[in-house]
Structure formats: structure tokens, C-alpha cells
Design an enzyme around this catalytic site. Structure first.
Site, mmCIF file in Angstrom:
data_model
loop_
_atom_site.group_PDB
_atom_site.id
_atom_site.type_symbol
_atom_site.label_atom_id
_atom_site.label_comp_id
_atom_site.label_asym_id
_atom_site.label_seq_id
_atom_site.Cartn_x
_atom_site.Cartn_y
_atom_site.Cartn_z
ATOM 1 N N CYS A 269 42.598 36.240 36.137
ATOM 2 C CA CYS A 269 43.342 36.538 37.372
ATOM 3 C C CYS A 269 42.484 37.078 38.503
ATOM 4 O O CYS A 269 42.510 36.548 39.607
ATOM 5 C CB CYS A 269 44.449 37.542 37.086
ATOM 6 S SG CYS A 269 45.807 36.864 36.137
HETATM 7 C C1 UDX Z 1 44.779 41.576 35.206
HETATM 8 C C2 UDX Z 1 45.885 42.490 35.791
HETATM 9 O O1 UDX Z 1 45.707 43.808 35.241
HETATM 10 C C3 UDX Z 1 47.269 41.941 35.468
HETATM 11 O O2 UDX Z 1 48.254 42.753 36.082
HETATM 12 C C4 UDX Z 1 47.372 40.509 36.011
HETATM 13 O O3 UDX Z 1 48.633 39.952 35.687
HETATM 14 C C5 UDX Z 1 46.250 39.636 35.446
HETATM 15 O O4 UDX Z 1 44.972 40.261 35.737
HETATM 16 P P1 UDX Z 1 43.680 41.122 32.832
HETATM 17 O O5 UDX Z 1 42.888 40.055 33.506
HETATM 18 O O6 UDX Z 1 44.293 40.837 31.514
HETATM 19 O O7 UDX Z 1 44.888 41.595 33.802
HETATM 20 O O8 UDX Z 1 42.679 42.352 32.648
HETATM 21 P P2 UDX Z 1 42.570 43.882 33.011
HETATM 22 O O9 UDX Z 1 42.814 44.682 31.796
HETATM 23 O O10 UDX Z 1 43.322 44.232 34.225
HETATM 24 O O11 UDX Z 1 40.991 43.954 33.316
HETATM 25 C C6 UDX Z 1 40.392 43.094 34.288
HETATM 26 C C7 UDX Z 1 38.893 43.302 34.354
HETATM 27 O O12 UDX Z 1 38.573 44.541 34.977
HETATM 28 C C8 UDX Z 1 38.161 43.332 33.004
HETATM 29 O O13 UDX Z 1 36.978 42.557 33.114
HETATM 30 C C9 UDX Z 1 37.829 44.786 32.783
HETATM 31 O O14 UDX Z 1 36.677 44.963 32.013
HETATM 32 C C10 UDX Z 1 37.609 45.258 34.214
HETATM 33 N N1 UDX Z 1 37.845 46.694 34.409
HETATM 34 C C11 UDX Z 1 39.099 47.206 34.258
HETATM 35 C C12 UDX Z 1 36.795 47.522 34.812
HETATM 36 O O15 UDX Z 1 35.655 47.073 34.990
HETATM 37 N N2 UDX Z 1 37.039 48.856 35.039
HETATM 38 C C13 UDX Z 1 38.276 49.400 34.893
HETATM 39 O O16 UDX Z 1 38.411 50.623 35.131
HETATM 40 C C14 UDX Z 1 39.339 48.561 34.480
#
Ligand code: UDX
Length: 431
Positions: A269
Site C-alpha cells: 500500500c
Molecule cells: C498499511 C496500512 O497500515 C494499512 O492501514 C493499509 O490498509 C495498507 O498499508 P501494511 O502495508 O500491512 O499496512 O503495513 P504496516 O504494518 O502499516 O507497515 C508498513 C511499513 O512501514 C512496513 O514496511 C514497516 O516495517 C514500516 N514501519 C511501520 C516502520 O518503518 N516504522 C514504523 O514505526 C511502522
């Protein structure tokens, strides 16, 4: 209710199983015969905690699957949960969504009375008004606002907790432009959830609903890029960005979630939606400064990680371990994974890359078939002259003996999952 869901990807399958669990009768529709067969046998095409048991419990009962869009005519409403992938310029490719809209339109042409089509796919406002609605209207002969309703109801599920997120959402966004029949149908659809929890329901326009999804993801991606930017500054001054983040997170206006700095964000996403929003803005002559910077900073983090490694070891011709290939722990998904630019950067430097991930190695091998894949982190580390930690799998926090087996125990950590200790040369990306 009788509900049809078009698309059996991760949103569509989760939604179909969860709606069945809420008591609805669901027909999942997909053009892929294999997926439809598996669903009817009670098997899930995607892996999400809790999804397998829901699919096996309801398959053949309240949940059936079909390749025939005609099934939509037998239902009260149809949810479109078809993928909207990115084109090379970042803009979205709505072709599959529009084709699904046409198929549903044809299916409901002979249906007496009102039919509601609910768009769950992530699309920009103009695509709804300019492509999806006209496609359904033309194919069905029905008029939007007459015997046809079109609503926009975005999804905020995370991979790895999709079922939980569906059952306990932070909000439900209903974009109907105030169409009472659409609102009534959606209220009935979500009634079992709404009667159990106090969930904020946002009633808004279709264009606003479509934009809320992009804004949500752009904001979260920007929050991570901002803490990464601050983290990079912290590193330059010998400051621990995690201690800084813990403190600023206590300010209720900032909040503690999504403040883990490191090698950046990936997934299905954030990369796609930030690029699409930036491309949409540029297409109308607006330069989206913060969104552009959010993306650029994320693109640069892997190189910063590698520069930390360069400072300690000349990787050319040496065995270097990459720990973690999935875009986040708990998944085998490598879409947008920061491991890809890390591996590419190492190969460009002439390194001999050995990669390990508990689940994502097979998917990574499609992008990088020629690097070595180890069966365990310890195997990857043995004899390596450096290690880059890219995904925060908890098991990487427990590798003490394996680090001792490295030829040069240099560890650069992009996720703060390894503890700094005597005997290894340890660099945290932002701490
Ligand atoms: C995300 C949104 O959270 C969700 O609402 C939407 O519908 C789809 O995209 P997702 O892609 O499953 O969900 O992952 P998420 O858990 O949000 O993490 C996204 C990325 O951010 C990951 O690569 C994670 O490692 C990174 N991340 C997350 C960070 O680098 N730091 C953080 O503090 C949180």
C-alpha cells in the site's frame, strides 16, 4: 444480507470470510478458476492469522465462490475489491477494476429494483466518477442515483492482522454523497460490528471517501519518513533516535505509533498509494512537496544503511549477509521491501550476498534468483564479513553465537532488533 465480493486478493478474501462470519451470505467472485476452486474447498488463497479457520468454517455454507459475475444479480449488494496496481509513472492502473465494474453492470442489467455497488479498491476520486460509475451504468442500463447506487468504502487492513483489523476497525468510512438507500444498505452490512463496538462511522462524499484512503496512507508513510529524517540527524550527532521518539510519542498530538525509525517502509500500500497521490497531484499541476520528500527519503534509507557498512568493511568480493527480506515481520510479502535496494546496492558494490528470511526467501528469489539463500540466520552469518538487518523478525534479536561465527562481526541494523554488545562492531541506522 446476500453479498457478492469481486476479487479474492487479500482484501477481498478477508472481507468475504469476515462478512460470512458476521452472518451474511457471501459469494466471492474471481476470474481465477484455481482460486475459486480452493475457496470452495475451504482453503484460503492468502495467509492471514485467523483467516484459514473462517474460510474452512464457512466454505460451502455461507461462503461460496464463483467465476461467474452473474452471481452478483442474486445479491443485495456487490463489493468491488479488485487490485489497482501502479503503472510505471506511479499513476494507478484501473483497468481490472473497470472491467469488473462492467461485468457486474452486465450481471445486474436484468435485476429488478435497486442494486448497490460498493468500491473497496483504492482509487482516486476521478476514477470513480469518470470510469467506474460510467462502466456500470453503460453495462447495466441503470442510472446512478436511480436503480443503481455506487458507494465508496475504503479498507484500512494491515497485512498480518487483516481479520483483527476488519473486526475491530478504528473507523468505517461510507462515501455515498448522502444517498439514503446506499447508507441503509451499508448500515445493515456493518450492523453486527456496529452493535458490538463503538466504531466511529464517517458519512461523507464518494470523492472524499476515496481521498481518505490515500490521505491515511500518505500520512502514515510521512510520519515514518519524518522520524527517519529526524533519526538520520540524530545519528550524525550521536543521539539515540528511539529515546527521542519514545519521549515525543508521549505528546498526545504526536502519538507513539509509527515512530520506529530505520530502513523505511514497504508493502503493498504505502509505496503504491504515495506514488499515485503524487502522480495525481502532478497531473493537475500541483507539486506535492511533503509527499515527494516522504518517498525520496524512503528511497535513500537503504543506501544510508549500506554506507554504515562501507565505513567498516570493503564489501567488494566479500560474503555479506542480509537478514530479513519481507517488507515487515510476519509475512512472506516482499513488495516494496527495503531488502531489494539493500541487495541491489550490495551487488553493485561487488559483494557476495547471502540472504535469509524465515518466510520470504522464495518470493525474493523471483527478483534475485542468483544470490545465495541460507536456511537459517546462523548459516547466513557463518564466515560473513558483514551483516545488514533489514526486517525486524524477533528471532534476529537472539543471534549472539551466530555473530561470533562471522569472519568480521560487523552488524548494521536497520530495525533496532539486534542488541549492541561487546565483541561485535554494531551500527544502528538512527541510533
Ligand atoms: C498499511 C496500512 O497500515 C494499512 O492501514 C493499509 O490498509 C495498507 O498499508 P501494511 O502495508 O500491512 O499496512 O503495513 P504496516 O504494518 O502499516 O507497515 C508498513 C511499513 O512501514 C512496513 O514496511 C514497516 O516495517 C514500516 N514501519 C511501520 C516502520 O518503518 N516504522 C514504523 O514505526 C511502522
Amino acid at each position: 444480507m446476500n453479498v457478492s465480493v469481486v476479487g479474492t486478493g487479500y482484501v477481498g478474501t478477508t472481507l468475504s470470510a469476515c462478512l460470512a462470519d458476521l452472518g451474511h451470505r457471501v459469494t466471492a467472485i474471481d476470474i481465477d478458476e484455481g482460486t475459486v476452486e480452493r475457496l470452495n474447498e475451504g482453503e484460503t488463497p492468502i495467509h492471514e492469522p485467523g483467516l484459514g479457520s473462517l474460510v474452512s468454517a464457512y466454505a460451502g455454507r455461507r461462503l461460496t465462490a464463483s467465476t461467474d459475475h452473474a452471481a452478483a444479480a442474486e445479491t443485495d449488494l456487490t463489493v468491488l475489491a479488485v487490485g489497482t496496481p501502479a503503472k510505471a509513472d506511479g499513476s494507478i492502473d484501473a483497468a481490472a477494476l473497470v472491467a469488473a465494474a462492467e461485468d457486474v453492470g452486465e450481471a445486474i442489467a436484468e435485476k429488478d429494483g435497486y442494486h448497490l455497488v460498493v468500491v473497496k479498491s483504492t482509487v482516486l476520486p476521478d476514477v470513480i466518477e469518470g470510469e467506474v460509475v460510467p462502466a456500470i451504468e453503460t453495462a447495466s442500463g441503470k442510472t446512478d442515483g436511480g436503480s443503481l447506487g455506487v458507494a465508496v468504502n475504503p479498507e484500512f487492513l494491515r497485512e498480518g492482522s487483516a481479520v483483527d483489523d476488519f473486526m475491530n476497525p478504528d473507523k468505517i468510512v461510507l462515501g455515498t454523497d448522502g444517498d439514503e438507500r446506499a447508507l441503509d444498505a451499508l448500515a445493515e452490512l456493518y450492523q453486527p460490528l456496529l452493535s458490538e463496538w463503538e466504531i466511529p462511522v464517517v458519512e461523507t462524499g464518494r470523492r472524499e471517501a476515496a481521498m481518505i484512503k490515500y490521505a491515511n496512507n500518505a500520512f502514515l508513510a510521512a510520519k515514518i519518513s519524518l522520524i527517519n529524517d529526524i533519526g538520520n540527524v540524530c545519528k550524525e550527532f550521536g543521539v539515540d533516535a528511539y529515546e527521542v521518539a519514545d519521549a515525543i510519542g508521549l505528546d498526545s498530538r504526536i502519538g507513539s505509533a509509527f515512530l520506529r525509525s530505520g530502513v523505511g517502509w514497504g508493502g503493498s500500500c504505502f509505496p503504491k498509494d504515495t506514488a499515485a497521490l503524487a502522480a495525481a497531484a502532478e497531473s493537475v499541476g500541483y507539486e506535492p512537496l511533503v509527499i515527494d520528500a516522504t518517498i525520496e527519503l524512503n528511497d535513500r534509507q537503504p543506501e544510508r544503511l549500506l554506507e554504515l557498512l562501507d565505513a567498516h568493511v570493503d564489501v567488494d568480493g566479500r560474503r555479506i549477509a542480509v537478514l530479513g527480506l519481507a517488507f515487515k515481520p510476519g509475512t512472506d510479502d516482499v513488495r516494496g521491501s527495503r531488502a531489494k535496494p539493500v541487495v541491489r546496492g550490495l551487488l553493485d558494490r561487488g559483494a557476495d550476498v547471502v540472504a535469509y528470511d524465515p518466510r520470504a526467501a522464495e518470493n525474493m528469489a523471483e527478483a534475485f534468483p542468483d544470490i545465495e539463500y541460507a536456511g537459517s540466520a546462523a548459516e547466513a552469518l557463518e564466515g560473513a564479513h558483514g551483516a545488514a538487518v533489514v526486517t525486524d523478525w524477533p528471532e534476529f534479536g537472539d543471534l549472539d553465537a551466530a555473530f561470533d561465527a562471522m569472519a568480521d562481526p560487523v552488524v548494521v541494523d536497520g530495525r533496532r532488533v539486534v542488541a549492541r554488545r561487546e565483541g561485535i562492531t554494531y551500527e544502528g541506522l538512527t541510533w
